[in-house]
Design a protein around this motif. Structure first.
Motif, mmCIF file in Angstrom:
data_model
loop_
_atom_site.group_PDB
_atom_site.id
_atom_site.type_symbol
_atom_site.label_atom_id
_atom_site.label_comp_id
_atom_site.label_asym_id
_atom_site.label_seq_id
_atom_site.Cartn_x
_atom_site.Cartn_y
_atom_site.Cartn_z
ATOM 1 N N LEU A 14 36.100 -71.139 10.591
ATOM 2 C CA LEU A 14 36.615 -71.925 11.710
ATOM 3 C C LEU A 14 35.503 -72.811 12.268
ATOM 4 O O LEU A 14 34.491 -72.309 12.772
ATOM 5 C CB LEU A 14 37.150 -70.987 12.795
ATOM 6 N N ALA A 15 35.663 -74.122 12.155
ATOM 7 C CA ALA A 15 34.690 -75.086 12.670
ATOM 8 C C ALA A 15 35.100 -75.492 14.077
ATOM 9 O O ALA A 15 36.266 -75.817 14.330
ATOM 10 C CB ALA A 15 34.634 -76.314 11.767
ATOM 11 N N THR A 16 34.133 -75.479 15.011
ATOM 12 C CA THR A 16 34.448 -75.839 16.392
ATOM 13 C C THR A 16 33.523 -76.928 16.908
ATOM 14 O O THR A 16 32.364 -77.032 16.515
ATOM 15 C CB THR A 16 34.335 -74.620 17.335
ATOM 16 N N TYR A 17 34.079 -77.726 17.826
ATOM 17 C CA TYR A 17 33.288 -78.712 18.577
ATOM 18 C C TYR A 17 34.096 -79.112 19.810
ATOM 19 O O TYR A 17 35.145 -79.754 19.696
ATOM 20 C CB TYR A 17 32.968 -79.943 17.733
ATOM 21 N N ASN A 18 33.634 -78.688 20.976
ATOM 22 C CA ASN A 18 34.300 -79.002 22.242
ATOM 23 C C ASN A 18 35.805 -78.738 22.151
ATOM 24 O O ASN A 18 36.630 -79.582 22.520
ATOM 25 C CB ASN A 18 34.036 -80.458 22.646
ATOM 26 N N GLY A 19 36.142 -77.568 21.669
ATOM 27 C CA GLY A 19 37.555 -77.252 21.444
ATOM 28 C C GLY A 19 38.125 -76.201 22.375
ATOM 29 O O GLY A 19 39.165 -75.600 22.063
ATOM 30 N N ALA A 20 37.480 -75.961 23.517
ATOM 31 C CA ALA A 20 37.889 -74.856 24.393
ATOM 32 C C ALA A 20 39.339 -74.970 24.860
ATOM 33 O O ALA A 20 40.009 -73.959 25.065
ATOM 34 C CB ALA A 20 36.957 -74.789 25.605
ATOM 35 N N VAL A 40 37.062 -63.638 10.853
ATOM 36 C CA VAL A 40 36.929 -65.025 11.281
ATOM 37 C C VAL A 40 35.458 -65.317 11.546
ATOM 38 O O VAL A 40 34.795 -64.597 12.295
ATOM 39 C CB VAL A 40 37.747 -65.298 12.560
ATOM 40 N N PHE A 41 34.949 -66.391 10.920
ATOM 41 C CA PHE A 41 33.571 -66.812 11.119
ATOM 42 C C PHE A 41 33.581 -68.188 11.784
ATOM 43 O O PHE A 41 34.124 -69.137 11.223
ATOM 44 C CB PHE A 41 32.830 -66.874 9.788
ATOM 45 N N VAL A 42 33.002 -68.261 12.974
ATOM 46 C CA VAL A 42 33.014 -69.497 13.757
ATOM 47 C C VAL A 42 31.646 -70.167 13.686
ATOM 48 O O VAL A 42 30.630 -69.546 13.992
ATOM 49 C CB VAL A 42 33.369 -69.208 15.229
ATOM 50 N N ALA A 101 40.037 -73.249 8.828
ATOM 51 C CA ALA A 101 40.840 -73.327 10.049
ATOM 52 C C ALA A 101 40.253 -74.357 10.993
ATOM 53 O O ALA A 101 39.038 -74.374 11.229
ATOM 54 C CB ALA A 101 40.902 -71.967 10.738
ATOM 55 N N ASP A 102 41.111 -75.226 11.527
ATOM 56 C CA ASP A 102 40.702 -76.134 12.591
ATOM 57 C C ASP A 102 40.843 -75.438 13.937
ATOM 58 O O ASP A 102 41.585 -74.462 14.073
ATOM 59 C CB ASP A 102 41.557 -77.400 12.561
#
Length: 308
Positions: A14-20, A40-42, A101-102
């Motif tokens: 799961l790649a994140t960027y300002n996705g709260a 799940v690996f973030v 996963a987005d």
């Protein structure tokens, strides 16, 4: 971390960027899968909102969620770099499959179960599906069909679907990582991991299954990196990409990860040269390059106009 598992364990990257704003709903849909054997690996790309705090809160509640261990490699800040570097750095021990996963989508409860069933039944190493896009602000939803019949060289000209639908076998991820790892630090920022993964799999003879069912609720909003624009907005965006040569450059770049068969190289040389004879040849073979007939017709027209 317990990795003494069956080959059915799935690593969700799961790649994140300002996705709260949307991340909690996405994590909840992943952790509520009917296929329970997953982790799940973030990996975050430098968020400045509450994303990391939210991930920490979920980690405290569910031991299947982990921060992805950084390798120390300098990465280009892009979705492709994030996902591909995770695929390269992941310890595959104990995992039979890897899913992308987005941060802002919602998965149907049996997305993983459905993917593993089709992968096994079809003897495939890569899986993708159709999507149901929705836009809360506009109160709109629409179906995105990606499962059109494979063509001989479609992988040279397009990905399988949105990468957030992908589920990949351990064998595919391991082989892909060996090919991509040396290329990560020079990966063009705008390249598509969706396309790269599909091109590698098909070129190297690893079967791919396209699911007719939509197993992703594909959230659309103003901050989407790509998304699925509709109407004239989509036409303008695609025309701009062709004019910028992004599409043609990506086709040529993909030869770095292909098997390099004589047939593939023949197509790619024509794309690179792109003289009149090459354009006529490419146009006459457009049906081999895009799965959807309408897209093949559009590609044929663009090639003849010299806009690839």
């Amino acid at each position: 971390m317990n990795t003494s598992s069956t080959p059915q364990r799935v690593a969700v990257l799961l790649a994140t960027y300002n996705g709260a704003k949307h991340l909690r709903a996405q994590l909840a849909s992943i952790l509520a899968q009917t296929h329970l054997d997953l982790m799940v690996f973030v990996r975050d790309d430098g968020s400045t909102d509450q994303t990391l705090q939210l991930v920490s809160e979920v980690m405290a509640q569910d031991t299947r969620v982990h921060h992805f261990a950084e390798s120390g490699r300098q990465r280009i800040k892009s979705a492709a770099s994030n996902f591909l570097s995770m695929a390269c750095d992941l310890d595959l021990e104990g995992f039979g499959y890897v899913a992308f996963a987005d941060q802002d989508d919602v998965w149907s409860p049996d997305k993983i179960e459905r993917a593993l069933e089709l992968l096994r039944n079809e003897g495939a190493h890569g899986y993708s599906s159709n999507l149901l896009a929705f836009h809360e602000g506009r109160l709109a939803a629409w179906y995105i069909q990606k499962h059109h019949q494979q063509r001989r060289f479609d992988y040279l000209f397009q990905g399988a679907s949105a990468g957030c639908t992908y589920v990949l076998s351990r064998q595919l991820v391991k082989a892909l990582a060996e090919k991509v790892r040396p290329l990560l630090e020079t990966l063009p920022r705008t390249n598509s991991h969706d396309w790269i993964v599909y091109a590698y799999a098909r070129s190297h003879g690893l079967n791919w299954v396209h699911d007719r069912r939509a197993n992703i609720f594909y959230r659309q909003h103003s901050s989407n990196a790509y998304g699925d624009q509709q109407g004239w907005a989509a036409v303008r965006r695609k025309f701009k990409l062709f004019r910028s040569r992004w599409y043609r450059d990506h086709i040529v770049w993909n030869q770095k990860i292909l098997s390099g068969s004589t047939e593939e190289m023949n197509v790619l040389r024509r794309v690179q040269r792109f003289n009149l004879a090459d354009r006529l040849w490419l146009a006459s073979h457009a049906a081999d390059f895009r799965r959807e007939p309408r897209s093949a017709h559009a590609l044929r027209a663009l090639v003849l106009l010299g806009l690839l």
